[in-house]
Design a protein around this motif. Structure first.
Motif, mmCIF file in Angstrom:
data_model
loop_
_atom_site.group_PDB
_atom_site.id
_atom_site.type_symbol
_atom_site.label_atom_id
_atom_site.label_comp_id
_atom_site.label_asym_id
_atom_site.label_seq_id
_atom_site.Cartn_x
_atom_site.Cartn_y
_atom_site.Cartn_z
ATOM 1 N N SER A 202 0.827 -1.345 -0.264
ATOM 2 C CA SER A 202 -0.070 -0.046 -0.021
ATOM 3 C C SER A 202 0.841 1.153 0.018
ATOM 4 O O SER A 202 0.122 2.327 -0.080
ATOM 5 C CB SER A 202 -1.009 -0.125 1.245
ATOM 6 N N TYR B 245 -3.305 4.416 -8.715
ATOM 7 C CA TYR B 245 -4.102 3.500 -7.674
ATOM 8 C C TYR B 245 -5.189 4.598 -7.427
ATOM 9 O O TYR B 245 -4.950 5.771 -6.951
ATOM 10 C CB TYR B 245 -3.301 3.335 -6.771
ATOM 11 N N GLN C 40 -8.200 5.204 -4.279
ATOM 12 C CA GLN C 40 -8.352 5.069 -2.853
ATOM 13 C C GLN C 40 -8.677 3.571 -2.429
ATOM 14 O O GLN C 40 -8.220 3.004 -1.396
ATOM 15 C CB GLN C 40 -9.057 6.092 -2.163
ATOM 16 N N GLU C 41 -9.699 3.228 -3.204
ATOM 17 C CA GLU C 41 -10.041 1.924 -2.883
ATOM 18 C C GLU C 41 -9.257 0.934 -3.176
ATOM 19 O O GLU C 41 -8.895 -0.196 -2.467
ATOM 20 C CB GLU C 41 -11.498 1.660 -3.977
ATOM 21 N N GLU C 42 -8.223 0.838 -4.356
ATOM 22 C CA GLU C 42 -7.255 -0.059 -4.635
ATOM 23 C C GLU C 42 -6.133 -0.067 -3.302
ATOM 24 O O GLU C 42 -5.606 -0.865 -2.862
ATOM 25 C CB GLU C 42 -6.599 0.175 -5.847
ATOM 26 N N THR C 43 -5.956 1.245 -2.945
ATOM 27 C CA THR C 43 -4.919 1.636 -2.016
ATOM 28 C C THR C 43 -5.357 0.951 -0.863
ATOM 29 O O THR C 43 -4.832 0.120 -0.070
ATOM 30 C CB THR C 43 -4.661 2.873 -1.616
ATOM 31 N N ASP C 44 -6.564 0.954 -0.259
ATOM 32 C CA ASP C 44 -7.148 0.311 0.662
ATOM 33 C C ASP C 44 -7.290 -1.348 0.690
ATOM 34 O O ASP C 44 -6.987 -1.889 1.799
ATOM 35 C CB ASP C 44 -8.628 0.635 0.956
ATOM 36 N N LEU C 45 -7.386 -1.716 -0.481
ATOM 37 C CA LEU C 45 -7.393 -3.124 -0.795
ATOM 38 C C LEU C 45 -5.958 -3.444 -0.522
ATOM 39 O O LEU C 45 -5.903 -4.745 0.149
ATOM 40 C CB LEU C 45 -7.750 -3.458 -2.176
ATOM 41 N N ALA D 86 -3.831 -2.334 1.670
ATOM 42 C CA ALA D 86 -3.316 -2.415 2.826
ATOM 43 C C ALA D 86 -3.880 -3.268 3.493
ATOM 44 O O ALA D 86 -3.455 -3.918 4.546
ATOM 45 C CB ALA D 86 -4.089 -0.831 3.376
ATOM 46 N N GLY D 87 -5.126 -4.029 3.171
ATOM 47 C CA GLY D 87 -5.570 -5.125 3.963
ATOM 48 C C GLY D 87 -4.653 -6.362 3.560
ATOM 49 O O GLY D 87 -4.469 -7.244 4.401
ATOM 50 N N ARG E 101 -1.848 -6.093 5.856
ATOM 51 C CA ARG E 101 -2.104 -6.360 6.965
ATOM 52 C C ARG E 101 -2.096 -7.878 7.392
ATOM 53 O O ARG E 101 -1.650 -8.717 8.342
ATOM 54 C CB ARG E 101 -3.533 -5.945 7.849
#
Length: 298
Positions: free
Chosen positions: A224, A264, A266-271, A273-274, A277
């Protein structure tokens, strides 16, 4: 490797061959430049200054070296420097081929013992290096592609994606710990991402369909937080029957393209980041298990 020679005639050629052999022995996949300082060769050899050299890609450096050798060969002995260099490169390719085949065979033998559906994807990742005929197995080190990949944080990410939906499996390796070509596998008991469980995977359509597999080289250890140096490659692993066992085809992934992280959403960046994690959690679990095993052994 910059080879600088200040000697004459056959001694010069012996020195060059010695240094090239040393470079290939320690795993450097290609000789990248030569700086000839011989008065009788200077008029014909293509010499690059340091300022020019540092701006070159690895492929350009190799081409510059070969051009220098071609020019210098006019004065070379009968057993030419270029012929010896080609022989060394062929030996290196043969060595890579034998090592790759051995790794693939060992892993395939193990994979044929897996329960049905365990294998999500498998294949080989190659760091493409110039002419695929001359260098069919590419670079051995990611640092040969970009020096930034020599950092401690640099990481190889492998993502598996079904026909629909987000990535369903992921794996990561520190780039400093691996050499290429790199043989990999994604497994349902190790690499699935939430909300997938092994049982949910086995019952899904994806378990019997193509899995798109992406390899990403990053100077960061977080998907991310991509850098402009990131490179990627892509391939498909298909369900096949081999020796009476349902398994997966091996995909060859050539890492070539650069990723434009500015595209990218924001939705892709959040994906991503998941996925970060999930990978961090898996590393923590593995570390805790190793610590517990060590404690019980004491």
């Amino acid at each position: 490797v910059i080879i600088t020679a200040f000697v004459n005639s056959s001694a010069f050629h012996k020195l060059i061959i010695k240094k090239v052999k040393t470079a290939l022995t320690i795993g450097i996949s290609s000789v990248v430049a030569i700086n000839l300082n011989l008065p009788e060769i200077n008029n014909v050899a293509r010499c690059e200054s340091h300022s020019q050299y540092v701006k070159m890609s690895p492929t350009q450096r190799t081409q510059s070296f070969i051009k220098s050798v071609d020019a210098a060969e006019v004065l070379a002995p009968a057993n030419s420097l270029q012929s010896q260099l080609k022989a060394l490169q062929q030996d290196r390719v043969l060595q890579q081929k034998q090592q790759l085949e051995e790794k693939q065979q060992n892993l395939l033998t193990k994979q044929l013992q897996y329960p049905e559906g365990r294998l999500i994807s498998r294949g080989v990742i190659i760091l493409t290096a110039g002419d695929p005929v001359t260098y069919p197995y590419g670079f051995t080190s990611a640092a040969d592609v970009d020096p930034q990949f020599a950092s401690d944080t640099s990481t190889l990410f492998i993502l598996g994606v079904g026909r629909e939906g987000p990535p369903l499996a992921a794996k990561s390796y520190p780039l400093k710990d691996i050499q290429f070509p790199f043989v990999f596998e994604l497994l349902s008991n190790e690499d699935l991402l939430f909300p997938y469980t092994e049982d949910a995977w086995l019952k899904s359509d994806n378990a019997k369909d193509s899995i798109a597999t992406t390899a990403i080289l990053s100077s960061s250890n977080q998907l991310s937080a991509p850098a402009n140096t990131e490179r990627y490659g892509f391939g498909l692993s298909e369900p096949i029957t081999f020796a009476g066992v349902l398994t997966r085809s091996s995909t060859n992934i050539g890492v070539t393209g650069k990723i434009d992280s500015s595209l990218y959403t924001q939705e892709e960046t959040d994906l991503l980041a998941g996925i970060d994690r999930a990978l961090d959690m898996k590393k923590s679990t593995i570390s805790s298990a190793a610590g517990a095993k060590l404690s019980s052994a004491k």
